[in-house]
Design an enzyme around this catalytic site. Structure first.
Site, PDB file in Angstrom:
ATOM      1  N   TYR A 220       8.220 -10.059  12.686  1.00 56.22           N
ATOM      2  CA  TYR A 220       6.804 -10.236  12.338  1.00 56.22           C
ATOM      3  C   TYR A 220       6.022 -10.880  13.479  1.00 56.22           C
ATOM      4  CZ  TYR A 220       7.202  -8.262   7.743  1.00 56.22           C
ATOM      5  OH  TYR A 220       7.372  -7.342   6.718  1.00 56.22           O
TER       6      TYR A 220
ATOM      7  N   GLN B 161      -3.910  -0.752   3.054  1.00 61.70           N
ATOM      8  CA  GLN B 161      -2.489  -1.112   2.941  1.00 61.70           C
ATOM      9  C   GLN B 161      -2.066  -1.877   4.196  1.00 61.70           C
ATOM     10  OE1 GLN B 161      -0.095   2.451   1.273  1.00 61.70           O
ATOM     11  NE2 GLN B 161      -1.885   3.354   2.243  1.00 61.70           N
TER      12      GLN B 161
ATOM     13  N   ASP C  76      -3.165  -5.756   9.385  1.00 58.36           N
ATOM     14  CA  ASP C  76      -3.543  -6.116  10.760  1.00 58.36           C
ATOM     15  C   ASP C  76      -4.930  -6.752  10.886  1.00 58.36           C
ATOM     16  OD1 ASP C  76      -3.849  -2.530  11.374  1.00 58.36           O
ATOM     17  OD2 ASP C  76      -5.359  -3.903  10.576  1.00 58.36           O
TER      18      ASP C  76
ATOM     19  N   HIS D 203      -1.615  -5.408   0.684  1.00 59.87           N
ATOM     20  CA  HIS D 203      -0.277  -5.851   1.080  1.00 59.87           C
ATOM     21  C   HIS D 203      -0.276  -7.116   1.922  1.00 59.87           C
ATOM     22  CE1 HIS D 203       1.187  -1.451   0.408  1.00 59.87           C
ATOM     23  NE2 HIS D 203       1.167  -2.142  -0.713  1.00 59.87           N
TER      24      HIS D 203
ATOM     25  N   CYS E 182       3.664 -20.959   2.506  1.00 56.32           N
ATOM     26  CA  CYS E 182       4.846 -21.802   2.332  1.00 56.32           C
ATOM     27  C   CYS E 182       5.706 -21.322   1.168  1.00 56.32           C
ATOM     28  CB  CYS E 182       4.403 -23.261   2.087  1.00 56.32           C
ATOM     29  SG  CYS E 182       5.792 -24.351   1.826  1.00 56.32           S
TER      30      CYS E 182
ATOM     31  N   CYS F   7       5.546 -24.722  -1.340  1.00 50.66           N
ATOM     32  CA  CYS F   7       4.345 -25.193  -2.065  1.00 50.66           C
ATOM     33  C   CYS F   7       3.229 -24.154  -2.091  1.00 50.66           C
ATOM     34  CB  CYS F   7       3.842 -26.501  -1.421  1.00 50.66           C
ATOM     35  SG  CYS F   7       3.011 -26.235   0.158  1.00 50.66           S
TER      36      CYS F   7
ATOM     37  N   CYS G 264       5.826 -25.586   7.052  1.00 50.25           N
ATOM     38  CA  CYS G 264       4.569 -25.854   6.350  1.00 50.25           C
ATOM     39  C   CYS G 264       3.975 -27.192   6.807  1.00 50.25           C
ATOM     40  CB  CYS G 264       4.848 -25.908   4.846  1.00 50.25           C
ATOM     41  SG  CYS G 264       3.453 -26.469   3.851  1.00 50.25           S
TER      42      CYS G 264
ATOM     43  N   GLY H 137      -5.232   8.126   7.054  1.00 58.26           N
ATOM     44  CA  GLY H 137      -4.062   7.664   7.789  1.00 58.26           C
ATOM     45  C   GLY H 137      -2.988   7.046   6.932  1.00 58.26           C
TER      46      GLY H 137
HETATM   47  C1  BV8 Z   1       6.578  -2.902  -6.109  1.00 52.40           C
HETATM   48  C2  BV8 Z   1       3.480  -4.670   4.081  1.00 52.40           C
HETATM   49  C3  BV8 Z   1       7.651  -3.701  -8.019  1.00 52.40           C
HETATM   50  C4  BV8 Z   1       4.615  -5.327   4.790  1.00 52.40           C
HETATM   51  C5  BV8 Z   1       4.375  -2.677   2.982  1.00 52.40           C
HETATM   52  C6  BV8 Z   1      11.072   4.756  -6.054  1.00 52.40           C
HETATM   53  C7  BV8 Z   1       9.960   5.471  -6.453  1.00 52.40           C
HETATM   54  C8  BV8 Z   1       8.687   4.886  -6.432  1.00 52.40           C
HETATM   55  C9  BV8 Z   1       8.531   3.564  -6.021  1.00 52.40           C
HETATM   56  C10 BV8 Z   1       9.645   2.885  -5.631  1.00 52.40           C
HETATM   57  C11 BV8 Z   1      10.909   3.451  -5.635  1.00 52.40           C
HETATM   58  N1  BV8 Z   1      11.785   2.521  -5.193  1.00 52.40           N
HETATM   59  C12 BV8 Z   1      11.107   1.388  -4.892  1.00 52.40           C
HETATM   60  C13 BV8 Z   1       9.822   1.599  -5.183  1.00 52.40           C
HETATM   61  C14 BV8 Z   1       8.751   0.653  -5.047  1.00 52.40           C
HETATM   62  C15 BV8 Z   1       8.331   0.533  -3.595  1.00 52.40           C
HETATM   63  C16 BV8 Z   1       8.016   1.867  -2.984  1.00 52.40           C
HETATM   64  O1  BV8 Z   1       6.975   2.456  -3.248  1.00 52.40           O
HETATM   65  N2  BV8 Z   1       8.961   2.364  -2.151  1.00 52.40           N
HETATM   66  C17 BV8 Z   1       8.741   3.664  -1.522  1.00 52.40           C
HETATM   67  C18 BV8 Z   1       9.223   3.600  -0.080  1.00 52.40           C
HETATM   68  C19 BV8 Z   1       9.484   4.722  -2.333  1.00 52.40           C
HETATM   69  N3  BV8 Z   1       7.125  -0.263  -3.665  1.00 52.40           N
HETATM   70  C20 BV8 Z   1       7.232  -1.592  -3.651  1.00 52.40           C
HETATM   71  O2  BV8 Z   1       8.263  -2.208  -3.541  1.00 52.40           O
HETATM   72  C21 BV8 Z   1       5.916  -2.320  -3.878  1.00 52.40           C
HETATM   73  N4  BV8 Z   1       6.120  -3.270  -4.926  1.00 52.40           N
HETATM   74  O3  BV8 Z   1       6.740  -1.766  -6.459  1.00 52.40           O
HETATM   75  O4  BV8 Z   1       6.874  -3.972  -6.859  1.00 52.40           O
HETATM   76  C22 BV8 Z   1       7.207  -4.700  -8.978  1.00 52.40           C
HETATM   77  C23 BV8 Z   1       6.384  -4.307 -10.007  1.00 52.40           C
HETATM   78  C24 BV8 Z   1       5.998  -5.254 -10.915  1.00 52.40           C
HETATM   79  C25 BV8 Z   1       6.435  -6.575 -10.791  1.00 52.40           C
HETATM   80  C26 BV8 Z   1       7.257  -6.943  -9.719  1.00 52.40           C
HETATM   81  C27 BV8 Z   1       7.646  -6.002  -8.792  1.00 52.40           C
HETATM   82  C28 BV8 Z   1       5.492  -3.077  -2.639  1.00 52.40           C
HETATM   83  C29 BV8 Z   1       5.286  -2.132  -1.499  1.00 52.40           C
HETATM   84  C30 BV8 Z   1       4.636  -2.857  -0.332  1.00 52.40           C
HETATM   85  C31 BV8 Z   1       5.559  -2.827   0.849  1.00 52.40           C
HETATM   86  N5  BV8 Z   1       4.856  -3.390   2.006  1.00 52.40           N
HETATM   87  N6  BV8 Z   1       3.722  -3.233   4.025  1.00 52.40           N
HETATM   88  C32 BV8 Z   1       4.632  -4.968   6.261  1.00 52.40           C
HETATM   89  O5  BV8 Z   1       3.715  -4.295   6.764  1.00 52.40           O
HETATM   90  O6  BV8 Z   1       5.588  -5.393   6.903  1.00 52.40           O
HETATM   91  S1  BV8 Z   1       4.533  -0.987   2.918  1.00 52.40           S
HETATM   92  C33 BV8 Z   1       3.947  -0.225   4.330  1.00 52.40           C
HETATM   93  O7  BV8 Z   1       4.257   1.169   4.228  1.00 52.40           O
HETATM   94  C34 BV8 Z   1       2.443  -0.211   4.437  1.00 52.40           C
HETATM   95  O8  BV8 Z   1       1.843  -1.374   3.997  1.00 52.40           O
HETATM   96  C35 BV8 Z   1       2.004   0.987   3.640  1.00 52.40           C
HETATM   97  O9  BV8 Z   1       1.632   0.603   2.354  1.00 52.40           O
HETATM   98  C36 BV8 Z   1       3.246   1.763   3.472  1.00 52.40           C
HETATM   99  C37 BV8 Z   1       3.047   3.211   3.820  1.00 52.40           C
HETATM  100  O10 BV8 Z   1       2.716   3.283   5.129  1.00 52.40           O
HETATM  101  P1  BV8 Z   1       1.384   4.070   5.602  1.00 52.40           P
HETATM  102  O11 BV8 Z   1       0.298   3.070   5.730  1.00 52.40           O
HETATM  103  O12 BV8 Z   1       1.105   5.250   4.752  1.00 52.40           O
HETATM  104  O13 BV8 Z   1       1.843   4.524   7.038  1.00 52.40           O
HETATM  105  P2  BV8 Z   1       2.878   5.674   7.389  1.00 52.40           P
HETATM  106  O14 BV8 Z   1       3.420   5.377   8.743  1.00 52.40           O
HETATM  107  O15 BV8 Z   1       3.825   5.901   6.256  1.00 52.40           O
HETATM  108  O16 BV8 Z   1       1.948   6.978   7.471  1.00 52.40           O
HETATM  109  C38 BV8 Z   1       0.978   7.045   8.503  1.00 52.40           C
HETATM  110  C39 BV8 Z   1       0.090   8.228   8.174  1.00 52.40           C
HETATM  111  O17 BV8 Z   1      -0.978   8.259   9.112  1.00 52.40           O
HETATM  112  C40 BV8 Z   1       0.806   9.568   8.296  1.00 52.40           C
HETATM  113  O18 BV8 Z   1       0.314  10.424   7.280  1.00 52.40           O
HETATM  114  C41 BV8 Z   1       0.358  10.080   9.679  1.00 52.40           C
HETATM  115  O19 BV8 Z   1       0.278  11.500   9.711  1.00 52.40           O
HETATM  116  C42 BV8 Z   1      -1.024   9.497   9.770  1.00 52.40           C
HETATM  117  N7  BV8 Z   1      -1.492   9.210  11.126  1.00 52.40           N
HETATM  118  C43 BV8 Z   1      -0.785   8.737  12.181  1.00 52.40           C
HETATM  119  N8  BV8 Z   1      -1.623   8.556  13.228  1.00 52.40           N
HETATM  120  C44 BV8 Z   1      -2.872   8.909  12.817  1.00 52.40           C
HETATM  121  C45 BV8 Z   1      -2.793   9.321  11.470  1.00 52.40           C
HETATM  122  N9  BV8 Z   1      -3.864   9.741  10.767  1.00 52.40           N
HETATM  123  C46 BV8 Z   1      -5.051   9.751  11.404  1.00 52.40           C
HETATM  124  N10 BV8 Z   1      -5.210   9.373  12.689  1.00 52.40           N
HETATM  125  C47 BV8 Z   1      -4.151   8.952  13.417  1.00 52.40           C
HETATM  126  N11 BV8 Z   1      -4.344   8.578  14.699  1.00 52.40           N
HETATM  127 ZN    ZN Z   2       4.514 -26.364   1.781  1.00 53.96          ZN
END
Ligand code: BV8
Ligand code: ZN
Length: 246
Positions: free
Chosen positions: A65, A99, A102, A117, A125, A128, A145, A185
């Protein structure tokens, strides 16, 4: 009529909400997650972006990170971010739901930004809950913290963690009541965020997609523009201005 003209007509009606992913920041030099050169090509999400990974090896997760924060702190908003801020100033765009973690939409001048996200520019922390703004990369291997010396963590949503309730509720409200959603995107791969365009469509909104490649949303989008957001969004704003000045 070409895609840009059709998209401009939809945007010119107003009550637009943007839903963005990593692709909108690609031209600012921030790596996307999927696709060529993406983060998940080099790193395993389950080893870095989960609470278990952090519990197992917090120093390794913090190192990743910190690397991403260093990229973000030296990145500049690109014309795609600026175009969305312009649409908000024109009174056509209500909010950006992102999403991304940054902070580049805010840096571009967007006022209403819903961060689904969390943010790389904040730590919180684990003991706390105190939130710390990160205006530079922390030196310590395991940042502490300032209030209770507990271990800080990046203030982002990891896989398996629920989204901030207030952000999610606001995002659903915005998606359900907009007339047009600009989906920019994102691979629409991660839930529940990826359900927002479906919520918008069910609410009667037109979907305009901007992406380098086709996504699961492409088939149901009213318009799907293929290309770079940094090139296509300024063209879209120019066409909207031409339309409303007629
Ligand atoms: C939750 C922050 C449960 C951290 C991120 C099975 C089925 C369905 C769901 C699930 C499953 N198994 C698990 C899950 C849940 C899971 C999930 O969805 N998994 C997926 C992989 C299947 N989700 C979770 O865990 C979420 N929480 O479900 O909690 C719960 C419910 C109730 C109570 C308690 C718990 C939490 C998900 C959040 C994860 N954190 N990021 C960090 O950044 O380090 S995810 C991260 O990837 C991003 O934040 C974003 O959301 C995600 C997808 O990425 P994109 O932004 O779409 O980027 P990507 O690279 O994929 O695509 C880029 C696109 O841009 C492409 O289309 C490309 O063509 C295009 N592009 C590229 N360049 C350009 C462009 N377009 C235009 N111009 C350009 N120049
Ligand atoms: Zn603290």
């Amino acid at each position: 009529m070409n895609g840009i003209s059709l998209a401009a007509r939809l945007v010119a009606r107003g009550r637009v909400v943007a839903f963005t992913g990593a692709g909108v920041s690609a031209e600012s030099g921030i790596p996307t997650f999927r696709g060529r050169g993406g983060l998940w090509e080099r790193f395993k999400p389950e080893e870095l972006a989960t609470p278990e990974a952090f519990a197992r090896d917090p120093a390794r997760v913090w190192a990743w990170y910190k690397w991403r924060l260093s990229l973000v702190l030296s990145a500049k908003p690109n014309p795609a971010h600026l175009a969305l801020a312009e649409l908000e100033r024109m009174g056509l765009l209500t909010a950006v739901i992102t999403q991304n973690v940054d902070g580049l939409h805010q840096a571009a001048g967007s006022k209403r930004v819903v961060e689904l996200h969390g943010s790389l520019r904040r730590a919180r922390c684990t003991r706390c809950g105190f939130k710390v703004r990160l205006s530079r990369v922390p030196e310590e291997e395991l940042p502490r913290c300032p209030a209770c010396r507990g271990l800080l963590r990046p203030d982002v949503v990891w896989f398996g963690e629920s989204l901030p309730a207030d952000a999610w509720l606001e995002a659903v409200e915005l998606a359900s009541s907009c007339k047009c959603m600009l989906v920019i995107g994102t691979s629409c791969a991660v839930y529940p965020a990826a359900s927002l365009p479906l919520i918008a469509k069910r609410g009667g909104a037109a979907l305009v997609e901007v992406s380098l490649e086709a996504t699961p949303l492409t088939a149901i989008a009213d318009v799907s523009l293929r290309g770079r957001a940094g090139e296509l969004l300024p063209l879209l704003v120019d066409e909207v201005k031409r339309l409303i000045s007629r």
